[in-house]
Design a protein around this motif. Structure first.
Motif, PDB file in Angstrom:
ATOM      1  N   SER A  24      11.996  13.389  16.127  1.00  0.00           N
ATOM      2  CA  SER A  24      12.167  13.043  17.533  1.00  0.00           C
ATOM      3  C   SER A  24      10.967  12.249  18.026  1.00  0.00           C
ATOM      4  O   SER A  24      11.104  11.228  18.708  1.00  0.00           O
ATOM      5  CB  SER A  24      12.355  14.329  18.343  1.00  0.00           C
ATOM      6  OG  SER A  24      12.430  14.050  19.716  1.00  0.00           O
ATOM      7  N   LEU A  56      20.034  11.338  14.383  1.00  0.00           N
ATOM      8  CA  LEU A  56      19.284  11.583  15.625  1.00  0.00           C
ATOM      9  C   LEU A  56      19.213  10.327  16.476  1.00  0.00           C
ATOM     10  O   LEU A  56      19.362  10.368  17.698  1.00  0.00           O
ATOM     11  CB  LEU A  56      17.879  12.072  15.286  1.00  0.00           C
ATOM     12  CG  LEU A  56      17.150  12.825  16.385  1.00  0.00           C
ATOM     13  CD1 LEU A  56      17.872  14.110  16.745  1.00  0.00           C
ATOM     14  CD2 LEU A  56      15.725  13.145  15.955  1.00  0.00           C
ATOM     15  N   THR A  59      22.434   9.834  18.209  1.00  0.00           N
ATOM     16  CA  THR A  59      22.573  10.781  19.322  1.00  0.00           C
ATOM     17  C   THR A  59      21.826  10.268  20.551  1.00  0.00           C
ATOM     18  O   THR A  59      22.367  10.272  21.666  1.00  0.00           O
ATOM     19  CB  THR A  59      22.029  12.170  18.923  1.00  0.00           C
ATOM     20  OG1 THR A  59      22.692  12.619  17.759  1.00  0.00           O
ATOM     21  CG2 THR A  59      22.210  13.168  20.044  1.00  0.00           C
ATOM     22  N   VAL A  60      20.592   9.816  20.327  1.00  0.00           N
ATOM     23  CA  VAL A  60      19.793   9.316  21.456  1.00  0.00           C
ATOM     24  C   VAL A  60      20.449   8.079  22.056  1.00  0.00           C
ATOM     25  O   VAL A  60      20.513   7.922  23.283  1.00  0.00           O
ATOM     26  CB  VAL A  60      18.344   9.018  20.993  1.00  0.00           C
ATOM     27  CG1 VAL A  60      17.565   8.323  22.085  1.00  0.00           C
ATOM     28  CG2 VAL A  60      17.637  10.306  20.591  1.00  0.00           C
ATOM     29  N   LEU A  63      23.285   9.081  24.250  1.00  0.00           N
ATOM     30  CA  LEU A  63      22.802   9.575  25.551  1.00  0.00           C
ATOM     31  C   LEU A  63      22.396   8.410  26.442  1.00  0.00           C
ATOM     32  O   LEU A  63      22.702   8.392  27.642  1.00  0.00           O
ATOM     33  CB  LEU A  63      21.604  10.501  25.338  1.00  0.00           C
ATOM     34  CG  LEU A  63      21.918  11.899  24.788  1.00  0.00           C
ATOM     35  CD1 LEU A  63      20.654  12.563  24.274  1.00  0.00           C
ATOM     36  CD2 LEU A  63      22.570  12.768  25.851  1.00  0.00           C
ATOM     37  N   GLN A  64      21.709   7.446  25.881  1.00  0.00           N
ATOM     38  CA  GLN A  64      21.239   6.306  26.678  1.00  0.00           C
ATOM     39  C   GLN A  64      22.405   5.445  27.159  1.00  0.00           C
ATOM     40  O   GLN A  64      22.277   4.733  28.147  1.00  0.00           O
ATOM     41  CB  GLN A  64      20.271   5.453  25.851  1.00  0.00           C
ATOM     42  CG  GLN A  64      18.947   6.148  25.608  1.00  0.00           C
ATOM     43  CD  GLN A  64      18.085   5.437  24.575  1.00  0.00           C
ATOM     44  OE1 GLN A  64      18.558   4.578  23.831  1.00  0.00           O
ATOM     45  NE2 GLN A  64      16.813   5.803  24.529  1.00  0.00           N
TER      46      GLN A  64
ATOM     47  N   VAL B 191      16.132  16.625  28.033  1.00  0.00           N
ATOM     48  CA  VAL B 191      16.937  15.586  27.367  1.00  0.00           C
ATOM     49  C   VAL B 191      17.519  14.617  28.403  1.00  0.00           C
ATOM     50  O   VAL B 191      17.497  13.392  28.201  1.00  0.00           O
ATOM     51  CB  VAL B 191      18.069  16.229  26.525  1.00  0.00           C
ATOM     52  CG1 VAL B 191      19.069  15.183  26.072  1.00  0.00           C
ATOM     53  CG2 VAL B 191      17.486  16.959  25.325  1.00  0.00           C
ATOM     54  N   ASP B 195      16.399  10.847  27.969  1.00  0.00           N
ATOM     55  CA  ASP B 195      17.338   9.921  27.330  1.00  0.00           C
ATOM     56  C   ASP B 195      18.401   9.378  28.272  1.00  0.00           C
ATOM     57  O   ASP B 195      18.920   8.288  28.039  1.00  0.00           O
ATOM     58  CB  ASP B 195      18.017  10.628  26.141  1.00  0.00           C
ATOM     59  CG  ASP B 195      16.994  11.003  25.072  1.00  0.00           C
ATOM     60  OD1 ASP B 195      17.224  11.974  24.330  1.00  0.00           O
ATOM     61  OD2 ASP B 195      15.947  10.317  25.001  1.00  0.00           O
ATOM     62  N   LEU B 219      12.246  18.604  23.933  1.00  0.00           N
ATOM     63  CA  LEU B 219      13.023  17.383  23.703  1.00  0.00           C
ATOM     64  C   LEU B 219      13.500  17.333  22.254  1.00  0.00           C
ATOM     65  O   LEU B 219      14.665  17.038  21.983  1.00  0.00           O
ATOM     66  CB  LEU B 219      12.170  16.160  24.036  1.00  0.00           C
ATOM     67  CG  LEU B 219      12.861  14.803  23.889  1.00  0.00           C
ATOM     68  CD1 LEU B 219      14.081  14.709  24.795  1.00  0.00           C
ATOM     69  CD2 LEU B 219      11.896  13.674  24.212  1.00  0.00           C
ATOM     70  N   ARG B 223      17.438  17.568  21.311  1.00  0.00           N
ATOM     71  CA  ARG B 223      18.133  16.473  20.609  1.00  0.00           C
ATOM     72  C   ARG B 223      18.771  16.971  19.325  1.00  0.00           C
ATOM     73  O   ARG B 223      19.919  16.620  19.014  1.00  0.00           O
ATOM     74  CB  ARG B 223      17.142  15.358  20.279  1.00  0.00           C
ATOM     75  CG  ARG B 223      16.783  14.466  21.441  1.00  0.00           C
ATOM     76  CD  ARG B 223      15.641  13.566  21.059  1.00  0.00           C
ATOM     77  NE  ARG B 223      15.396  12.526  22.040  1.00  0.00           N
ATOM     78  CZ  ARG B 223      14.353  11.702  21.979  1.00  0.00           C
ATOM     79  NH1 ARG B 223      13.496  11.782  20.974  1.00  0.00           N
ATOM     80  NH2 ARG B 223      14.181  10.782  22.910  1.00  0.00           N
TER      81      ARG B 223
END
Lengths: 221, 243
Positions: A24, A56, A59-60, A63-64, B191, B195, B219, B223
């Protein structure tokens, strides 16, 4: 076989526990100058961690990519609504007056019960009682003793001598309810001041409560 | 090569100095200077600081300008934390009410962080005292939208996108939204702030009043857990689709 599998799972867990938390930070370029090359070295050898990093990152990115919701209404505040929200100058003054009056009241009570305003003239009260009793005794005559011969008052009675009448025996002062009160305030004015402070505290407090800023239940435009 | 000799008026030869050899000098590049986006951001920050000062002096119009700047962000944050449109609207309104009343206590720093801190505290209070109301959760909205042909989901998207992409994106948003709700509140908050809202680690520290280490840890765990939930949900939906 099962034991070997168990050991492998434990090793995998340990491996994950060691490296996964770094992924992360690596995505956000937040690893230190010491840790980053270490992780990059490990990633070049470990396919599992590479897969984890890719997952990962996805996933980020997901979300963004979440789009922003439209607001259902404007949340701005109208002038009328603002007036109920902000404290008026009179409210502040009432608050201060109530607090100051309460503080002075507490100090006054404390000093009063602590004896700051206590009366120290206990002797004059007892002297008044003694004088009253002396006056009463000087005016009386003891009963005359009767002689057995003719019933006449015996002249030899010590109580009937002029000296005895003129100089009465000293009277022992008797304790009365008044003298029992050891601390009596002679500053009656403090009572009026305390009453005034109580009134001021209650009045200013009521005023502040009435003028307090209140938020409406829900501000709807 | 022709050599030219120069003479002054007194006829004495002029000796020219040898040509200078300049050392290689690295001229500073523009890398350290702020790019256009950063300049614009700094201008916006300065404008907002002036608005805050005016609002603190009683200028309601200045405060409402700040509300317009931040209301969407606050509403979206509240929605992601509470998973309820009505509750999110109430939380957003309460945030600005509290902010207006507490303007005198604002002592500078990031106004955005200060405002979001009020919002997160109010959302947390709402969650703790939550009374079940008729659900307007993401799932309910999406079900309603599916029945109505996917219209008016309330997202701010361009209408010119491919329908298939549109549908896929909505499915993804649905999955991610549901997975977010499965996280513990503390991880979900970090999160979302990082994000979804795009805050930096330092801004998150200001908003949540946690240490930097706690932010990094939550975080990372949030995630990873989110990734696990998404993977599990996809495996479950793949199993459902098997004949």
């Amino acid at each position: 076989m099962d034991e070997l599998k168990l050991v492998a799972e434990t090793d995998e867990d340990r491996h994950q526990a060691e490296w996964l938390p770094w992924l992360s930070l690596y995505l956000d370029n937040r690893l230190s100058a010491v840790s980053q090359p270490k992780l990059e070295g490990h990633l070049s050898e470990c396919a599992a961690c590479q897969e984890e990093l890719v997952a990962l990152r996805q996933t980020v990115q997901a979300l963004q990519a979440i789009p922003a919701l439209k607001i259902p209404r404007s949340f701005t505040i109208s002038a009328a609504q603002a007036r109920t929200l902000r404290p008026r100058p009179l409210y502040r003054a009432a608050q201060f007056a109530a607090a100051a009056a309460a503080a002075f009241l507490i100090i006054s009570f404390g000093l009063d019960f602590g004896g700051f305003f206590a009366d120290t003239a206990i002797a004059p009260v007892q002297a008044v009682v003694s004088q009253t009793e002396e006056t009463t005794l000087v005016g009386t005559r003891p009963p005359a003793p009767t002689c057995p011969n003719n019933g006449l008052a015996c002249a030899q009675s010590a109580a009937l001598t002029p000296q005895a009448i003129a100089t009465p025996e000293p009277v022992t002062p008797v304790a009365t309810p008044l003298a029992v009160i050891t601390k009596v305030s002679n500053f009656e004015g403090i009572r009026l001041v305390e009453l005034a402070l109580v009134g001021l505290t209650l009045a200013a407090g009521a005023c502040a409560f009435a003028l307090r800023p209140r938020a409406p239940n829900r501000l709807r435009s | 090569m022709q050599v030219i000799k120069l003479f002054n008026q007194k006829k004495t030869p002029i000796v020219l100095p040898e040509p200078l050899t300049l050392p290689e000098v690295e001229f500073p590049t523009d890398a350290g200077a702020a790019g256009p986006a950063e300049v614009e951001a700094n201008v916006e920050i300065a404008r907002q600081e002036k608005l805050v000062q005016s609002a603190q002096q009683g200028d309601l119009a200045a405060f409402n300008e700040l509300v317009i700047c931040y209301q969407q962000r606050v509403y979206n944050l509240s929605y992601r934390l509470l998973d309820d449109r009505e509750a999110a609207a109430d939380a957003a309104q309460d945030t600005f009410i509290h902010a207006y009343r507490a303007l005198g206590q604002y002592r500078g720093g990031s106004f955005k962080s200060w405002l979001l801190r009020i919002a997160t505290n109010l959302c947390y209070d709402q969650l703790r005292a939550k009374v079940r109301r008729p659900s307007t959760s993401l799932e309910a909205i999406l079900e309603e939208a599916e029945e109505s042909g996917g219209v008016a989901l309330g997202y701010m998207e361009d209408s010119g996108s491919d329908p298939q992409d549109h549908a896929m994106r909505h499915e993804m948003v649905r999955e991610v939204g549901l997975a977010l709700q499965q996280l513990p509140y503390e991880q979900r908050l970090i999160v979302v702030l990082s994000d979804v809202q795009g805050l930096s680690y330092e801004e998150i520290v200001e908003v949540t009043n946690c240490s930097l280490g706690t932010v990094k840890s939550r975080l990372s765990r949030g995630r990873l857990k989110l990734r696990e939930h998404l993977q599990k949900n996809r495996e479950l939906s793949a199993e459902d689709m098997r004949p």
